[in-house]
Design a protein around this motif. Structure first.
Motif, short mmCIF file in Angstrom:
data_model
loop_
_atom_site.label_atom_id
_atom_site.label_comp_id
_atom_site.label_asym_id
_atom_site.label_seq_id
_atom_site.Cartn_x
_atom_site.Cartn_y
_atom_site.Cartn_z
N GLY A 68 -2.88 9.71 9.78
CA GLY A 68 -4.23 10.30 10.70
C GLY A 68 -4.15 9.50 12.14
O GLY A 68 -5.33 9.83 12.66
N LEU A 69 -3.09 8.70 12.36
CA LEU A 69 -3.40 8.02 13.58
C LEU A 69 -2.37 8.51 14.77
O LEU A 69 -1.23 8.64 14.33
N THR A 70 -2.77 8.42 15.84
CA THR A 70 -1.97 8.78 16.88
C THR A 70 -1.84 7.76 18.15
O THR A 70 -2.88 6.64 18.13
N GLY A 71 -0.82 7.51 18.93
CA GLY A 71 -0.66 6.65 19.82
C GLY A 71 0.02 5.21 19.48
O GLY A 71 0.18 4.35 20.30
N LEU A 72 0.29 4.98 18.05
CA LEU A 72 0.90 3.88 17.81
C LEU A 72 2.09 3.61 18.36
O LEU A 72 2.69 2.33 18.58
N ASP A 73 3.02 4.87 18.83
CA ASP A 73 3.96 4.55 19.43
C ASP A 73 4.01 3.77 20.77
O ASP A 73 5.03 3.16 21.49
N GLU A 74 2.94 3.58 21.60
CA GLU A 74 2.74 2.78 22.62
C GLU A 74 2.35 1.41 22.39
O GLU A 74 1.91 0.79 23.42
N LYS A 75 2.38 1.01 21.24
CA LYS A 75 1.69 -0.31 21.09
C LYS A 75 2.77 -1.17 20.18
O LYS A 75 3.76 -0.72 19.77
N ILE A 76 2.33 -2.55 20.10
CA ILE A 76 3.19 -3.11 19.13
C ILE A 76 2.75 -3.23 17.82
O ILE A 76 1.25 -3.42 17.68
N VAL A 77 3.33 -2.91 16.50
CA VAL A 77 2.82 -2.70 15.45
C VAL A 77 3.23 -4.07 14.49
O VAL A 77 4.29 -4.05 14.41
N VAL A 78 2.47 -4.70 13.84
CA VAL A 78 3.05 -5.85 13.00
C VAL A 78 2.57 -5.44 11.55
O VAL A 78 1.49 -5.11 11.30
N SER A 79 3.36 -5.73 11.02
CA SER A 79 3.36 -5.31 9.43
C SER A 79 3.53 -6.55 8.64
O SER A 79 4.50 -7.38 8.71
N PRO A 80 2.11 -7.00 8.11
CA PRO A 80 2.25 -8.14 6.84
C PRO A 80 2.19 -7.43 5.47
O PRO A 80 1.92 -8.39 4.66
N ILE A 81 2.88 -6.46 5.42
CA ILE A 81 2.76 -5.40 4.35
C ILE A 81 3.87 -5.91 3.09
O ILE A 81 5.13 -6.06 3.56
N ASN A 82 3.66 -6.23 2.17
CA ASN A 82 4.41 -6.42 1.06
C ASN A 82 4.45 -5.37 -0.10
O ASN A 82 3.63 -5.63 -1.04
#
Lengths: 216, 216
Positions: A86-100
């Motif tokens: 559902g999200l747009t615009g993430l490609d312009e950001k730094i995305v941090v994954s703490p996901i395990n």
């Protein structure tokens, strides 16, 4: 820099928001905007109790993406696809994954997707060029929220974009006594992600609580 | 208890022999018996320099298995099959695997066999009932050999036989300042093995040396 926390109302997200909003501008997102506001209240209240400044704002997850330079995805692996979709615009950001990605069977087990890790799965489903880093994977929610005590852990950071990784490492180093370490390219994230079920097992089998790691 | 080190003349094996032979009876094995004797001389010489007792004996890898209650396989993953193939009697012993299948590409990469880990591969090729534990995976050879300095690491131990795991954990706790942690069943070994390429990458990318881990 403005940091957004998608899924900022879970235990880890809220703990992150509490700590980060005292040192920078934070935007907390949730599917349920009233929950995001509750988390903001928690941050504001705890900072006020200690006479500290706090900069936090609540919104939808899309508000968080729109209003931030760096977005932390503080969501369980099983919600990644539906949240990202559902999200747009993430490609312009730094995305941090703490996901395990993990499951509790007889013991905690690392259960990565076919791509090899949550980080590589994110790389697949996010638009090309999104600057993804792995960080904050091995810190228990309890410890994030226990804001009166220092976080004294090592934080390995993976990523393929050198500038984004440097920004994430600088962010890590500003939080409590955390220390960031460059842990190589994004393809190495599976190791960092799998350490979390290990730590949960170590806690369980050795009667410990909220175990973390330090490189020595 | 008598501890045997198969492949005891490599860097890690020799360092283990140096430390262990000061606190218990150690049998060092090699395909080349003259190399095993050189390692014994190294152990005896370094102990004598410090006025300490040292109990170490050299032999073939089969001598080591025959003469020990607990056998540490201090060999690279690529030599596991050929080394094991020639040995009998391991099914009556506790077998400890510090083995980490990995390769150096652009960075260090964990490269487990189809079974999922070196430990599960060992379980497949050793006779049924062999009591296998994973331990000592994340300690650099340099640190083993630098006998004048303490080892202050956490040592996760995996295994399916509770008594064998207890014995291995007690052994760990006797060595320098190492501290053993029960890290669950043998099937969790892949996480512990994969931490070693992570530590090598952390060392490389952060200009550190001989990085280890501690649970905090």
């Amino acid at each position: 820099m403005r940091v957004g926390i998608v899924g900022g109302t879970g235990e880890i997200g809220e703990g992150m928001a509490m700590r980060l909003s005292r040192i920078m501008d934070v935007c907390v997102g949730s599917r349920d905007i009233s929950k995001a506001r509750e988390t903001c209240d928690t941050c504001l209240f705890s900072a006020k109790e200690e006479g500290l400044d706090c900069s936090v704002e609540g919104g939808t997850n899309q508000d968080v993406v729109d209003g931030s330079d760096l977005v932390i995805l503080a969501i369980p692996f099983k919600h990644v696809q539906s949240t990202i979709q559902g999200l747009t615009g993430l490609d312009e950001k730094i995305v941090v994954s703490p996901i395990n990605p993990m499951e509790r069977r007889d013991c905690f087990v690392y259960t990565p997707p076919a791509e090899g890790s949550a980080a590589l799965y994110l790389q697949k489903i996010l638009p090309e060029g999104t600057r993804i880093c792995t960080a904050f994977n091995n810190i228990a929610g309890n410890r994030w929220r226990d804001i009166s005590s220092d976080l004294t852990y090592s934080v390995p950071v993976c990523g393929d974009d050198a500038e984004a990784k440097r920004i994430v490492m600088d962010l890590v180093d500003r939080i409590s006594l955390l220390k960031a370490y460059d842990a190589g390219p994004l393809s190495c994230s599976h190791i960092i992600e799998s350490i979390t079920p290990l730590l949960l097992n170590v806690a369980r089998y050795n009667r410990m609580k909220d175990v973390g790691i330090r490189f020595v």
